[in-house]
Design a protein around this motif. Structure first.
Motif, PDB file in Angstrom:
ATOM      1  N   GLY A  48       6.406  33.348  11.573  1.00  0.00           N
ATOM      2  CA  GLY A  48       5.931  32.283  10.701  1.00  0.00           C
ATOM      3  C   GLY A  48       4.728  31.570  11.273  1.00  0.00           C
ATOM      4  N   GLU A  49       3.659  31.559  10.503  1.00  0.00           N
ATOM      5  CA  GLU A  49       2.450  30.831  10.891  1.00  0.00           C
ATOM      6  C   GLU A  49       2.086  29.847   9.781  1.00  0.00           C
ATOM      7  N   PRO A  50       1.697  28.617  10.134  1.00  0.00           N
ATOM      8  CA  PRO A  50       1.477  28.124  11.502  1.00  0.00           C
ATOM      9  C   PRO A  50       2.790  27.913  12.240  1.00  0.00           C
ATOM     10  N   HIS A  51       2.799  28.297  13.515  1.00  0.00           N
ATOM     11  CA  HIS A  51       4.011  28.117  14.312  1.00  0.00           C
ATOM     12  C   HIS A  51       4.203  26.626  14.641  1.00  0.00           C
ATOM     13  N   TYR A  52       5.397  26.291  14.994  1.00  0.00           N
ATOM     14  CA  TYR A  52       5.827  24.936  15.339  1.00  0.00           C
ATOM     15  C   TYR A  52       5.949  24.021  14.116  1.00  0.00           C
ATOM     16  N   ALA A  53       5.896  24.586  12.910  1.00  0.00           N
ATOM     17  CA  ALA A  53       6.026  23.771  11.704  1.00  0.00           C
ATOM     18  C   ALA A  53       7.497  23.504  11.396  1.00  0.00           C
ATOM     19  N   GLU A  54       7.772  22.323  10.875  1.00  0.00           N
ATOM     20  CA  GLU A  54       9.123  21.945  10.425  1.00  0.00           C
ATOM     21  C   GLU A  54       9.061  21.785   8.907  1.00  0.00           C
ATOM     22  N   TYR A  55       9.458  22.829   8.193  1.00  0.00           N
ATOM     23  CA  TYR A  55       9.449  22.823   6.744  1.00  0.00           C
ATOM     24  C   TYR A  55      10.886  22.742   6.236  1.00  0.00           C
ATOM     25  N   PRO A  56      11.344  21.598   5.723  1.00  0.00           N
ATOM     26  CA  PRO A  56      12.732  21.485   5.281  1.00  0.00           C
ATOM     27  C   PRO A  56      13.151  22.548   4.272  1.00  0.00           C
ATOM     28  N   ALA A  57      12.285  22.865   3.319  1.00  0.00           N
ATOM     29  CA  ALA A  57      12.647  23.879   2.329  1.00  0.00           C
ATOM     30  C   ALA A  57      12.880  25.232   2.991  1.00  0.00           C
ATOM     31  N   ALA A  58      12.055  25.561   3.974  1.00  0.00           N
ATOM     32  CA  ALA A  58      12.230  26.822   4.699  1.00  0.00           C
ATOM     33  C   ALA A  58      13.498  26.788   5.540  1.00  0.00           C
ATOM     34  N   ARG A  59      13.779  25.635   6.135  1.00  0.00           N
ATOM     35  CA  ARG A  59      14.982  25.503   6.959  1.00  0.00           C
ATOM     36  C   ARG A  59      16.239  25.744   6.125  1.00  0.00           C
ATOM     37  N   VAL A  60      16.245  25.201   4.924  1.00  0.00           N
ATOM     38  CA  VAL A  60      17.389  25.399   4.029  1.00  0.00           C
ATOM     39  C   VAL A  60      17.475  26.858   3.586  1.00  0.00           C
ATOM     40  N   GLU A  61      16.337  27.459   3.272  1.00  0.00           N
ATOM     41  CA  GLU A  61      16.340  28.863   2.855  1.00  0.00           C
ATOM     42  C   GLU A  61      16.763  29.782   3.998  1.00  0.00           C
ATOM     43  N   ASP A  62      16.415  29.432   5.235  1.00  0.00           N
ATOM     44  CA  ASP A  62      16.886  30.208   6.387  1.00  0.00           C
ATOM     45  C   ASP A  62      18.413  30.326   6.360  1.00  0.00           C
ATOM     46  N   ILE A  63      19.077  29.227   6.024  1.00  0.00           N
ATOM     47  CA  ILE A  63      20.546  29.226   5.995  1.00  0.00           C
ATOM     48  C   ILE A  63      21.052  30.172   4.920  1.00  0.00           C
ATOM     49  N   ARG A  64      20.474  30.101   3.760  1.00  0.00           N
ATOM     50  CA  ARG A  64      20.869  31.018   2.678  1.00  0.00           C
ATOM     51  C   ARG A  64      20.705  32.475   3.112  1.00  0.00           C
ATOM     52  N   CYS A  65      19.592  32.743   3.779  1.00  0.00           N
ATOM     53  CA  CYS A  65      19.313  34.123   4.192  1.00  0.00           C
ATOM     54  C   CYS A  65      20.227  34.569   5.320  1.00  0.00           C
ATOM     55  N   ALA A  96     -11.237  22.904  11.196  1.00  0.00           N
ATOM     56  CA  ALA A  96     -10.801  22.254  12.437  1.00  0.00           C
ATOM     57  C   ALA A  96      -9.585  22.973  13.017  1.00  0.00           C
ATOM     58  N   GLU A  97      -9.412  22.839  14.316  1.00  0.00           N
ATOM     59  CA  GLU A  97      -8.247  23.421  14.971  1.00  0.00           C
ATOM     60  C   GLU A  97      -6.969  22.768  14.456  1.00  0.00           C
ATOM     61  N   PRO A  98      -5.910  23.547  14.247  1.00  0.00           N
ATOM     62  CA  PRO A  98      -4.637  22.955  13.820  1.00  0.00           C
ATOM     63  C   PRO A  98      -4.161  21.913  14.835  1.00  0.00           C
ATOM     64  N   MET A  99      -3.665  20.820  14.326  1.00  0.00           N
ATOM     65  CA  MET A  99      -3.182  19.749  15.195  1.00  0.00           C
ATOM     66  C   MET A  99      -1.710  19.972  15.510  1.00  0.00           C
ATOM     67  N   VAL A 100      -1.401  20.127  16.787  1.00  0.00           N
ATOM     68  CA  VAL A 100      -0.026  20.283  17.246  1.00  0.00           C
ATOM     69  C   VAL A 100       0.310  19.091  18.126  1.00  0.00           C
ATOM     70  N   THR A 101       1.298  18.317  17.689  1.00  0.00           N
ATOM     71  CA  THR A 101       1.728  17.149  18.443  1.00  0.00           C
ATOM     72  C   THR A 101       3.069  17.453  19.113  1.00  0.00           C
ATOM     73  N   GLN A 102       3.821  16.436  19.510  1.00  0.00           N
ATOM     74  CA  GLN A 102       5.106  16.670  20.164  1.00  0.00           C
ATOM     75  C   GLN A 102       6.193  15.845  19.484  1.00  0.00           C
ATOM     76  N   TRP A 103       7.430  16.317  19.613  1.00  0.00           N
ATOM     77  CA  TRP A 103       8.565  15.628  19.018  1.00  0.00           C
ATOM     78  C   TRP A 103       8.942  14.381  19.823  1.00  0.00           C
ATOM     79  N   ILE A 104       8.983  14.518  21.128  1.00  0.00           N
ATOM     80  CA  ILE A 104       9.453  13.461  22.019  1.00  0.00           C
ATOM     81  C   ILE A 104       8.550  13.426  23.249  1.00  0.00           C
TER      82      ILE A 104
END
Length: 306
Positions: free
Chosen positions: A77-94, A171-179
């Motif tokens: 999955g690109e862009p990597h490090y993304a948190e997509y709730p819809a994808a997260r839910v679909e992952d469970i279905r799959c 522009a370069e994709p912005m990657v931040t941090q969770w904590i």
């Protein structure tokens, strides 16, 4: 019970999702085995807390699968490090799709267990995924509520909009941090809440640190998180048996509050809320005594409902 661990992959919205399948010894020789999909927290991975619960439940006779969310860890999955709730839910279905292809899994005895944000995603998936027959959460949170409650969400959405425009223009994709990346960084930021201390201690020290959980977040995916309500329609659609487990020590993540809200809102006529007194949010990630209490309760719950 001896557990056989297999690295597997399944397909989810066109991507290969990396997973660990935990199979109790002799399960492949039997039919009608119950199975549980285990869902990791935001920023986490399959080897961390959800993997701990997956292995312990497999020791109790359940086929379990735990996976890296798509766009994260070893999953595609690109862009990597993304948190997509819809994808997260679909992952469970799959993941449920995948379990139904295993001849030793009873397709009518599949449950789900989510930890932290994974708990919210598990709940959300179960509402419309009727192959899920029982739902468990450990320190479950409604991740969108958390983001909406932090600072000014409109200001953050404006920042996301500007960044999306910049990236659309090259522009370069912005990657931040969770904590914070260390306790020193956390202390410098003035973060003293027990959940924030626990987060750094679990994710950024040898206690729970894992290369598949690098503390990176694609900034422009935050907009979809802010707009997500994991418990939306729980009053009418969450009818499966529900076991909620949370620590009695309250912190900034709000799992205590969210767990009570979920209990009150769920339509299920068979639901239970277990509060493990003296345990904080992160104690229920890996500390032996709180986790043992949670697994004991979950084992009995799934035994009764799968």
């Amino acid at each position: 019970m001896i557990v056989i661990k297999k690295k597997v992959k399944f397909r989810a919205h066109g991507l290969h999702v990396a997973a660990i399948l935990n199979i109790p010894k002799y399960a492949e020789e039997k039919k009608q085995n119950p199975a549980i999909v285990c869902v990791h927290p935001g920023s986490s991975c399959k080897e961390q807390t959800a993997g701990i619960y997956a292995e312990k439940l497999a020791e109790r006779g359940y086929v379990t699968i735990v996976f890296d969310a798509s766009y994260q860890g070893e999953s595609e999955g690109e862009p990597h490090y993304a948190e997509y709730p819809a994808a997260r839910v679909e992952d469970i279905r799959c993941a449920v799709d995948y379990l139904t292809t295993l001849e030793y899994v009873d397709e009518n005895r599949i449950g789900v267990l989510g930890v932290c944000a994974g708990g919210g995603y598990a709940v959300n998936a179960a509402m419309t995924e009727r192959r899920i027959k029982a739902v468990g959460t450990v320190v479950g949170i409604n991740i969108g509520r958390g983001y909406r409650g932090e600072g000014d969400p409109i200001k953050m959405l404006e920042a996301v909009a500007q960044q999306r425009t910049a990236e659309a223009r090259g522009a370069e994709p912005m990657v931040t941090q969770w904590i914070p990346n260390s306790h020193a960084e956390r202390e410098e930021s003035g973060m003293t809440d027990i959940d924030l201390v626990g987060a750094v201690d679990y994710y950024r020290t040898p206690r729970g640190q894992n290369p598949n959980s690098p503390n990176k977040l694609k900034f422009t995916s935050v907009d979809s998180v802010i707009g997500f309500d994991a418990f939306h329609l729980a009053e009418s659609l969450l009818t499966q048996p529900l076991q909620i487990i949370v620590g009695g020590v309250q912190g900034a993540y709000g799992s205590y509050k969210d767990s009570h809200e979920l209990y009150n809102r769920a339509a299920s006529d068979k639901k239970d809320l277990l509060i493990i007194e003296g345990a904080s949010h992160y104690d229920l990630y890996d500390r032996p005594e709180p986790v043992s209490k949670a697994v004991e309760k979950l084992g009995a719950f799934y035994q009764e409902n799968l």
